[in-house]
Design a protein around this motif. Structure first.
Motif, PDB file in Angstrom:
ATOM      1  N   UNK A 231       0.837  -1.201   0.000  1.00 55.72           N
ATOM      2  CA  UNK A 231       0.000   0.000   0.000  1.00 55.72           C
ATOM      3  C   UNK A 231       0.870   1.248   0.000  1.00 55.72           C
ATOM      4  N   UNK A 232       0.427   2.322  -0.672  1.00 58.38           N
ATOM      5  CA  UNK A 232       1.229   3.548  -0.728  1.00 58.38           C
ATOM      6  C   UNK A 232       1.313   4.229   0.629  1.00 58.38           C
ATOM      7  N   UNK A 233       2.405   4.932   0.918  1.00 58.34           N
ATOM      8  CA  UNK A 233       2.549   5.627   2.201  1.00 58.34           C
ATOM      9  C   UNK A 233       1.664   6.860   2.270  1.00 58.34           C
ATOM     10  N   UNK A 234       1.357   7.285   3.475  1.00 58.51           N
ATOM     11  CA  UNK A 234       0.559   8.483   3.689  1.00 58.51           C
ATOM     12  C   UNK A 234       1.461   9.555   4.289  1.00 58.51           C
ATOM     13  N   UNK A 235       1.837  10.541   3.459  1.00 60.33           N
ATOM     14  CA  UNK A 235       2.740  11.603   3.919  1.00 60.33           C
ATOM     15  C   UNK A 235       1.896  12.793   4.367  1.00 60.33           C
ATOM     16  N   UNK A 236       1.973  13.130   5.651  1.00 60.24           N
ATOM     17  CA  UNK A 236       1.188  14.227   6.202  1.00 60.24           C
ATOM     18  C   UNK A 236       2.070  15.458   6.404  1.00 60.24           C
ATOM     19  N   UNK A 237       1.648  16.595   5.829  1.00 62.56           N
ATOM     20  CA  UNK A 237       2.379  17.847   6.017  1.00 62.56           C
ATOM     21  C   UNK A 237       1.926  18.489   7.327  1.00 62.56           C
ATOM     22  N   UNK A 238       2.839  18.775   8.232  1.00 62.74           N
ATOM     23  CA  UNK A 238       2.437  19.394   9.500  1.00 62.74           C
ATOM     24  C   UNK A 238       1.879  20.797   9.275  1.00 62.74           C
ATOM     25  N   UNK A 239       0.874  21.153  10.060  1.00 61.60           N
ATOM     26  CA  UNK A 239       0.280  22.481   9.953  1.00 61.60           C
ATOM     27  C   UNK A 239       1.100  23.469  10.790  1.00 61.60           C
ATOM     28  N   UNK A 240       1.902  24.263  10.097  1.00 62.83           N
ATOM     29  CA  UNK A 240       2.758  25.258  10.749  1.00 62.83           C
ATOM     30  C   UNK A 240       2.265  26.638  10.335  1.00 62.83           C
ATOM     31  N   UNK A 241       1.725  27.393  11.277  1.00 62.65           N
ATOM     32  CA  UNK A 241       1.171  28.700  10.936  1.00 62.65           C
ATOM     33  C   UNK A 241       1.908  29.871  11.580  1.00 62.65           C
ATOM     34  N   UNK A 242       2.612  29.613  12.699  1.00 65.12           N
ATOM     35  CA  UNK A 242       3.318  30.712  13.366  1.00 65.12           C
ATOM     36  C   UNK A 242       4.668  30.255  13.893  1.00 65.12           C
ATOM     37  N   UNK A 243       5.448  31.216  14.408  1.00 69.68           N
ATOM     38  CA  UNK A 243       6.813  30.934  14.860  1.00 69.68           C
ATOM     39  C   UNK A 243       6.835  30.003  16.070  1.00 69.68           C
ATOM     40  N   UNK A 244       5.781  30.042  16.899  1.00 69.90           N
ATOM     41  CA  UNK A 244       5.737  29.160  18.063  1.00 69.90           C
ATOM     42  C   UNK A 244       5.676  27.698  17.638  1.00 69.90           C
ATOM     43  N   UNK A 245       4.884  27.414  16.614  1.00 67.09           N
ATOM     44  CA  UNK A 245       4.791  26.041  16.115  1.00 67.09           C
ATOM     45  C   UNK A 245       6.094  25.604  15.450  1.00 67.09           C
ATOM     46  N   UNK A 246       6.794  26.566  14.854  1.00 64.46           N
ATOM     47  CA  UNK A 246       8.118  26.262  14.293  1.00 64.46           C
ATOM     48  C   UNK A 246       9.054  25.809  15.400  1.00 64.46           C
ATOM     49  N   UNK A 247       9.063  26.564  16.506  1.00 62.56           N
ATOM     50  CA  UNK A 247       9.905  26.202  17.648  1.00 62.56           C
ATOM     51  C   UNK A 247       9.555  24.839  18.199  1.00 62.56           C
ATOM     52  N   UNK A 248       8.263  24.530  18.270  1.00 60.47           N
ATOM     53  CA  UNK A 248       7.834  23.227  18.785  1.00 60.47           C
ATOM     54  C   UNK A 248       8.271  22.089  17.854  1.00 60.47           C
ATOM     55  N   UNK A 249       8.201  22.352  16.538  1.00 55.03           N
ATOM     56  CA  UNK A 249       8.593  21.328  15.559  1.00 55.03           C
ATOM     57  C   UNK A 249      10.067  20.972  15.706  1.00 55.03           C
ATOM     58  N   UNK A 250      10.924  21.987  15.824  1.00 52.65           N
ATOM     59  CA  UNK A 250      12.357  21.722  15.976  1.00 52.65           C
ATOM     60  C   UNK A 250      12.675  21.149  17.359  1.00 52.65           C
ATOM     61  N   UNK A 251      11.964  21.614  18.386  1.00 57.89           N
ATOM     62  CA  UNK A 251      12.186  21.084  19.737  1.00 57.89           C
ATOM     63  C   UNK A 251      11.827  19.609  19.803  1.00 57.89           C
ATOM     64  N   UNK A 252      10.794  19.212  19.052  1.00 53.90           N
ATOM     65  CA  UNK A 252      10.393  17.801  19.025  1.00 53.90           C
ATOM     66  C   UNK A 252      11.362  16.958  18.196  1.00 53.90           C
ATOM     67  N   UNK A 253      11.962  17.584  17.179  1.00 44.58           N
ATOM     68  CA  UNK A 253      12.862  16.834  16.298  1.00 44.58           C
ATOM     69  C   UNK A 253      14.256  16.655  16.827  1.00 44.58           C
ATOM     70  N   UNK A 254      14.764  17.645  17.553  1.00 42.41           N
ATOM     71  CA  UNK A 254      16.145  17.596  18.044  1.00 42.41           C
ATOM     72  C   UNK A 254      16.470  16.318  18.830  1.00 42.41           C
TER      73      UNK A 254
END
Length: 511
Positions: A231-254
């Motif tokens: 079955x094909x993969x399901x690639x989900x684009x994260x909903x990033x709307x402001x700088x706070x969510x950007x910080x959370x995305x990198x904080x979760x990835x580090x």
């Protein structure tokens, strides 16, 4: 050390800036406008990419290259075949399990558990590193080895489901990434250094052969899992709307990449500790240099992988969908070529290979000429991949003629260029390809309602194939030029032609 780091970061800026500008231009027009949060995500990822490449490049110079070279020398000096075989398999398996590119591919191909893919590919690299090393010991021509191996690849491929073919060929490209390449290239140099009457192409070729192993083992896995529904993969684009969510995305990835890189480098470091304890090869000064270089490598990879995975992967997928939704989506072909031309410059392993080629050939093959040939090759491969995604043409129509042409060219170019070309194919398809171009192709494919497994997957394989042709074309041009050139140094001739040339310097002209 600070000045050297500044130099490396300056080089990485020139590498990453072009692709960053292309994405920014697309986002500032009606072609692919991005939400402000996603744009900040991308820009921060670009900064991390630049700094990470600088640290990584410095780290490999100080640690990975000396480490791999000395291990290669020791393996070459060993007289016990069982030890050589065991060490080669262990090194190949360990560095591949550690390779972040492979983990990215495994996560995106959801039809098979990640661990199954990683272990299958690692076993392929380990087994074929043995073959690569034995080829050097026994003096078997690389050209003959590659012809046999690729004949086996295409023979097996006829018995595999179409959904498994592209990812099998992709696996050969992603295994040769930022951790694997520096170590294996240095290993080959070390082995060749102790070989009497070694041909000049013996310094290269290990990466080329190791790239074939995963393709064969993945194809065999595809035969075993023939009845499995893919079955094909399901690639989900994260909903990033402001700088706070950007910080959370990198904080979760580090934390993820801090652990992954530590896991990746630990087998190599453990192996080196045991190697140093037994051989005492490195003295205090050299040991400190290797340890500090490993720390630089670790910091660089954490920053680089966090930047490309968090900042580049979702942006690549998003831009692919936006461009595919245009009425004139044929623009994907020239845009893909443009991105491919510049994106290969941002691959860390490319700079490692180019530097080694320039040094080993005494400057006969300049790093700039290598980079230009790689960029042209990758540009064509991404353009063809976009054509495949838009039309659904099977990868077979490009892969089989492409490899046949590459193998035919090997009869008309100096042996060293064939070795460099087949090494460069794996090197060009690194983390930037896996985390930007593959999601980009998946986004396009999803928008045009194509088959992601057969149409989007395979872009890594295409990126790995075209440099085999363009680098050998460079060798063909060099081979013709050297016969009429008057400014070629005598110690460079052996590296750019297989023929014995009566080379004399016109003293009066020189005066």
């Amino acid at each position: 050390m600070k000045e050297l780091l500044k130099q490396k970061i300056s080089e990485s800026i020139s590498s990453v800036l072009p692709i960053t500008l292309i994405v920014l231009i697309l986002s500032f027009t009606n072609l692919a406008p991005m939400p402000a949060g996603m744009l900040i995500l991308f820009l921060l990822g670009s900064v991390m990419l630049i700094v990470g490449m600088g640290f990584f490049s410095l780290g490999t110079d100080l640690s990975m290259m000396p480490m791999g070279t000395e291990v290669g020398r020791s393996i070459s000096a060993s007289k016990k075949m069982i030890i050589i075989v065991f060490l080669c398999f262990l090194i190949g398996f360990a560095v591949t399990v550690a390779e972040p590119d492979l983990q990215v591919l495994a996560k995106q191909f959801t039809a098979v558990p990640d661990l199954t893919i990683i272990l299958t590919v690692a076993a392929g690299v380990g087994l074929f590193l043995i073959i690569a090393a034995l080829r050097e010991f026994w003096g078997i021509r690389l050209q003959s080895t590659l012809i046999v191996l690729y004949a086996i690849v295409f023979l097996i491929s006829f018995f595999v489901k179409p959904e498994f073919l592209p990812v099998a060929f992709d696996s050969g490209g992603v295994t040769t990434g930022p951790i694997t390449v520096p170590f294996i290239i240095a290993l080959g140099i070390g082995i060749a250094a102790n070989q009497k009457n070694a041909a000049e192409d013996n310094n290269f070729g290990l990466v080329a052969i190791c790239s074939v192993g995963p393709i064969i083992t993945m194809l065999l896995m595809g035969i075993v899992l023939h009845s499995t529904e893919v079955t094909p993969p399901d690639f989900a684009i994260p909903e990033i709307t402001d700088s706070q969510q950007v910080g959370k995305a990198f904080a979760a990835g580090f934390p993820t990449y801090i652990k992954e890189v530590a896991f990746g480098l630990s087998p190599i470091l453990l192996f080196f500790i045991v190697f140093q304890f037994i051989t005492r090869t490195f003295h205090k000064k050299g040991l400190i240099k290797v340890i500090s270089g490993t720390i630089y490598t670790y910091i660089g990879l954490v920053l680089f992988l966090t930047g490309v995975n968090i900042g580049f992967m979702p942006v690549g997928n998003y831009i692919g969908k936006m461009l595919a939704g245009l009425e004139f989506n044929w623009i994907l072909i020239p845009l893909g070529m443009l991105m491919g031309y510049f994106i290969v410059v941002a691959e860390p392993a490319v700079h490692v290979l180019n530097k080694q080629v320039e040094e080993i050939t005494n400057g006969a093959v300049p790093a700039k000429a290598m980079l230009l040939s790689l960029s042209v090759g990758v540009a064509f491969s991404v353009g063809i991949s976009m054509l495949r995604v838009l039309t659904g043409i099977s990868i077979y129509w490009f892969i089989i003629p492409g490899y046949i042409l590459a193998l035919v060219l090997s009869f008309f170019v100096p042996k060293v260029f064939t070795a460099i070309a087949f090494d460069s194919g794996g090197v060009a398809s690194g983390p930037m390809t896996a985390t930007f171009l593959l999601p980009f192709a998946m986004g396009v494919c999803e928008k045009v309602q194509g088959n992601i497994l057969t149409d989007a997957f395979g872009i890594v394989a295409m990126v790995a194939m075209t440099p085999l042709i363009t680098i050998q074309a460079l060798g063909f041009l060099y081979n013709r030029k050297v016969k009429t050139a008057t400014d070629i140094k005598p110690n460079e001739i052996e590296f750019i032609t297989d023929e014995i040339i009566d080379y004399t310097i016109d003293e009066e002209a020189g005066a």
